[in-house]
Design a protein around this motif. Structure first.
Motif, PDB file in Angstrom:
ATOM      1  N   ASN A   1     -51.293   2.205 -50.054  1.00 10.69           N
ATOM      2  CA  ASN A   1     -50.178   3.161 -50.022  1.00 10.69           C
ATOM      3  C   ASN A   1     -50.556   4.512 -49.425  1.00 10.69           C
ATOM      4  OD1 ASN A   1     -47.907   1.705 -51.480  1.00 10.69           O
ATOM      5  ND2 ASN A   1     -49.652   1.367 -52.829  1.00 10.69           N
TER       6      ASN A   1
ATOM      7  N   HIS B   1     -50.688   5.753 -46.428  1.00 13.26           N
ATOM      8  CA  HIS B   1     -49.815   6.397 -45.425  1.00 13.26           C
ATOM      9  C   HIS B   1     -48.345   6.029 -45.630  1.00 13.26           C
ATOM     10  CE1 HIS B   1     -53.512   7.410 -43.411  1.00 13.26           C
ATOM     11  NE2 HIS B   1     -53.861   6.140 -43.383  1.00 13.26           N
ATOM     12  N   SER B   2     -48.008   5.695 -46.855  1.00 11.57           N
ATOM     13  CA  SER B   2     -46.661   5.206 -47.117  1.00 11.57           C
ATOM     14  C   SER B   2     -45.620   6.321 -47.001  1.00 11.57           C
ATOM     15  CB  SER B   2     -46.637   4.602 -48.524  1.00 11.57           C
ATOM     16  OG  SER B   2     -45.331   4.398 -48.929  1.00 11.57           O
ATOM     17  N   LYS B   3     -44.618   6.078 -46.155  1.00  6.67           N
ATOM     18  CA  LYS B   3     -43.524   7.058 -46.021  1.00  6.67           C
ATOM     19  C   LYS B   3     -42.602   6.977 -47.227  1.00  6.67           C
ATOM     20  CE  LYS B   3     -43.213   7.223 -40.980  1.00  6.67           C
ATOM     21  NZ  LYS B   3     -42.520   6.683 -39.813  1.00  6.67           N
TER      22      LYS B   3
ATOM     23  N   ASP C   1     -44.237  -7.820 -45.452  1.00  5.79           N
ATOM     24  CA  ASP C   1     -45.261  -7.578 -44.417  1.00  5.79           C
ATOM     25  C   ASP C   1     -45.998  -8.849 -44.016  1.00  5.79           C
ATOM     26  OD1 ASP C   1     -44.742  -4.916 -44.431  1.00  5.79           O
ATOM     27  OD2 ASP C   1     -46.440  -4.333 -45.672  1.00  5.79           O
TER      28      ASP C   1
ATOM     29  N   TYR D   1     -51.570  -4.722 -43.113  1.00  2.00           N
ATOM     30  CA  TYR D   1     -50.715  -3.599 -43.541  1.00  2.00           C
ATOM     31  C   TYR D   1     -50.439  -2.716 -42.324  1.00  2.00           C
ATOM     32  CZ  TYR D   1     -51.496  -5.231 -48.212  1.00  2.00           C
ATOM     33  OH  TYR D   1     -51.515  -6.030 -49.321  1.00  2.00           O
TER      34      TYR D   1
ATOM     35  N   ARG E   1     -49.120   0.209 -41.630  1.00  2.52           N
ATOM     36  CA  ARG E   1     -49.348   1.662 -41.567  1.00  2.52           C
ATOM     37  C   ARG E   1     -50.823   2.013 -41.746  1.00  2.52           C
ATOM     38  NH1 ARG E   1     -45.776   4.951 -40.062  1.00  2.52           N
ATOM     39  NH2 ARG E   1     -46.645   6.590 -41.368  1.00  2.52           N
TER      40      ARG E   1
ATOM     41  N   SER F   1     -54.878   1.749 -40.654  1.00  2.00           N
ATOM     42  CA  SER F   1     -55.678   1.527 -39.451  1.00  2.00           C
ATOM     43  C   SER F   1     -56.489   0.243 -39.607  1.00  2.00           C
ATOM     44  CB  SER F   1     -56.622   2.707 -39.242  1.00  2.00           C
ATOM     45  OG  SER F   1     -57.591   2.720 -40.272  1.00  2.00           O
TER      46      SER F   1
ATOM     47  N   LYS G   1     -53.549   2.381 -36.013  1.00  2.00           N
ATOM     48  CA  LYS G   1     -52.754   1.676 -37.028  1.00  2.00           C
ATOM     49  C   LYS G   1     -52.428   0.264 -36.561  1.00  2.00           C
ATOM     50  CE  LYS G   1     -50.664   5.642 -39.240  1.00  2.00           C
ATOM     51  NZ  LYS G   1     -49.496   6.489 -39.370  1.00  2.00           N
TER      52      LYS G   1
ATOM     53  N   GLU H   1     -49.801  -1.413 -36.726  1.00  2.00           N
ATOM     54  CA  GLU H   1     -48.499  -1.552 -36.075  1.00  2.00           C
ATOM     55  C   GLU H   1     -48.565  -1.185 -34.595  1.00  2.00           C
ATOM     56  OE1 GLU H   1     -45.884   0.974 -38.292  1.00  2.00           O
ATOM     57  OE2 GLU H   1     -46.908   2.810 -37.700  1.00  2.00           O
ATOM     58  N   ASN H   2     -49.621  -0.448 -34.200  1.00  2.00           N
ATOM     59  CA  ASN H   2     -49.746  -0.049 -32.793  1.00  2.00           C
ATOM     60  C   ASN H   2     -50.703  -0.935 -31.995  1.00  2.00           C
ATOM     61  OD1 ASN H   2     -48.007   2.109 -33.231  1.00  2.00           O
ATOM     62  ND2 ASN H   2     -49.663   3.441 -33.920  1.00  2.00           N
TER      63      ASN H   2
END
Lengths: 262, 299
Positions: A15, A17-19, A100, B87, B89, B91, B127, B129-130
């Motif tokens: 968590n 970097h969780s927005k 996810d 995950y 978000r 890295s 990250k 996602e990138n």
């Protein structure tokens, strides 16, 4: 214990970097902010400073522009808003891995599934407690900023007791939501359930049966339905709530351990 | 010792036999390829091996033991199932830290080692996602390999990789098997890759194991034919049959299956010319792996 700690540390990493975390804190800012505005308007002109539903509610609840009313408002924010926000937190924490696709990383490990589930429950509780603490602290800052009357330490401690109990009731109440996240394999099912429960809590509360419906109990206990409804909450209400929580916990545990994870 | 052993393993989803009476024995250091069409039951079998789903009948053992939850055995197993999710978000480094934490390791050298080995070094702070599809696949493999497992269960491990990446992963897996004795069980629908990498192949179709073959024996299983076309195919067949060859007409072509004819097509060509039936076309047909696979599952 060491494994439990490692699983909890893993939850913190997940968590990092969780927005969503900031979204929940932003949502939790609303009650102190609007409560402060509410108090400011009443400070100037009493009930005449309000209009529409605000005025009706304020008269019904005997709100005044002082600390006891403001702290009561914060407690009600937890009692009612907490069902939604804490429900959102639990849905996210228990359903995110299914969404996810990372759930398979958690299931064939030297660490037990129960330990991982407990780590999630601990992290969820810490998150909710942080939200409750933030709501209170932000409320105190707002309250002092608008210079509310009626502050005293005994009054604060009495309000704090009600606030803490309401928070704990809501935290306990979300174990069934955790189960629905696991069962529904994602966060949409539990969010839908939270929405339904919120509506049911209101309807059943209005029908006068709220003290026997677990999701109405924290709201009633916080005083959101007024002193009469608050008085309806008794040992049976707490017993039903705790039994619901236990059932949610056991169901989550059994499902997580024994159900096929396709 | 069998590292993987299943006996009559079955899993049904309603009326669908996802895995049907599958018995597989995989020895230490072996690279076992599991081949099948989409939906054949490859992933379900890997999920059964990992204990993610329970079998309806049969048994499954890893390292000679029935795998249970929270067993230390799982630190000897690395796995990658289907799409390599992580995950989004976090890295690359954080995703690997997370796996290390759950597996009980705190040695950060493991992260550096595996990111270097899989050419993820320059992306450690990117990250998930990138990442590109190929690098997501590398991250999935890094998660499976970081704890130096003795058994690797890989479901479609080369999906999304470019040709250079495929060669790189193939070499890595071969190195792990040959130098460290790692047992590798990998599923794929890419036949050529399976044939190059594995020592034994199992073909699964509609949940059932229909064929097991050593990769070294694959050539013997591949069908070869001499194909001929003349202006008078029936006449040519008569000539060839008279000379003792097994010839038959198939789709306007003469098919000769004798190994002597396949090895020396020029002899056949000369024979037909001498009989006034010169070939318009003549070539040696060799069944490719795709045809072999389709032939097996149709059978």
């Amino acid at each position: 214990m060491k494994q439990q700690l490692r699983a909890l540390q893993a939850e913190f990493i997940k968590n990092r970097h969780s927005k969503i975390r900031w979204v929940t804190f932003a949502a939790m800012s609303l009650a102190p902010l609007f409560g402060g505005v509410f108090m400011l308007m009443m400070t100037a002109d009493g009930y005449e400073g309000l209009s529409g539903a605000f005025k009706t509610k304020a008269v019904m609840m005997s709100f005044e522009a002082n600390w006891p009313s403001f702290l009561g408002l914060l407690t009600q924010a937890i009692g009612v808003g907490g069902v939604l926000i804490f429900g959102f937190v639990v849905s996210w924490l228990f359903g995110r891995e299914y969404a996810d696709g990372t759930i398979k990383d958690l299931l064939a490990l030297p660490i037990s599934r129960t330990t991982i589930l407990h780590a999630k429950f601990i992290y969820y509780s810490l998150w909710c407690l942080a939200l409750a603490l933030y709501n209170l602290m932000f409320g105190l800052i707002i309250g002092f900023a608008v210079q509310l009357d009626g502050w005293s330490m005994p009054m604060f401690l009495a309000s704090l007791e009600s606030y803490v109990i309401t928070t704990i009731l809501i935290i306990l109440l979300n174990t069934p939501i955790a189960f629905f996240a696991l069962w529904g394999k994602g966060y949409l099912t539990p969010l839908g359930i939270v929405a339904i429960l919120l509506v049911l809590a209101q309807v059943i509360g209005v029908m006068g049966m709220g003290s026997y419906f677990p999701w109405s109990v924290p709201g009633l206990y916080s005083g959101s339905g007024g002193p009469e409804m608050m008085a309806q909450v008794n040992e049976i209400s707490f017993g039903i709530l705790i039994a619901t929580s236990l059932m949610g916990y056991v169901a989550s545990l059994l499902w997580w351990r024994y159900a096929d994870q396709k | 010792m069998n590292i993987i052993q299943t006996e009559n393993l079955s899993k049904y989803f309603g009326a669908v036999k996802a895995v049907d009476q599958v018995s597989i024995h995989v020895k230490q250091g072996e690279i076992y390829g599991f081949l099948g069409l989409n939906g054949a039951g490859k992933t379900t079998l890997i999920r059964l091996l990992l204990g993610l789903i329970k079998p309806d009948t049969g048994t499954c053992m890893l390292f000679g033991k029935h795998p249970k939850q929270a067993n230390k055995i799982w630190n000897n197993v690395g796995y990658l199932i289907e799409t390599p999710h992580a995950y989004p978000r976090l890295s690359v480094r954080e995703n690997l830290q997370l796996i290390c934490k759950l597996r009980g390791f705190d040695d950060h050298r493991l992260i550096n080692e595996i990111t270097d080995r899989l050419n993820l070094g320059e992306y450690v702070h990117t990250k998930e996602e990138n990442l590109s599809m190929g690098n997501k696949q590398r991250l999935g493999l890094a998660k499976a390999l970081i704890h130096r497992p003795k058994l690797l269960l890989l479901d479609e491990p080369i999906n999304g990789l470019d040709p250079a990446g495929i060669v790189e992963i193939r070499e890595l897996l071969q190195e792990l098997s040959e130098q460290q004795g790692t047992t590798i069980f990998l599923s794929s629908h890419i036949l050529s890759e399976i044939a190059r990498l594995t020592s034994r192949i199992g073909i699964i179709h509609k949940g059932a194991l229909v064929k097991e073959i050593k990769s070294a024996d694959l050539d013997e299983q591949i069908i070869m034919r001499l194909h001929i076309k003349t202006t008078n195919n029936p006449g040519a067949i008569e000539v060839l049959t008279d000379k003792g060859f097994q010839a038959q007409l198939a789709n306007d072509l003469i098919e000769v299956s004798d190994s002597h004819a396949i090895d020396q097509p020029e002899t056949i060509s000369r024979l037909l010319v001498e009989q006034g039936l010169p070939p318009k076309l003549i070539w040696v047909f060799e069944e490719d792996l795709e045809h072999y696979f389709l032939r097996i599952i149709k059978a």
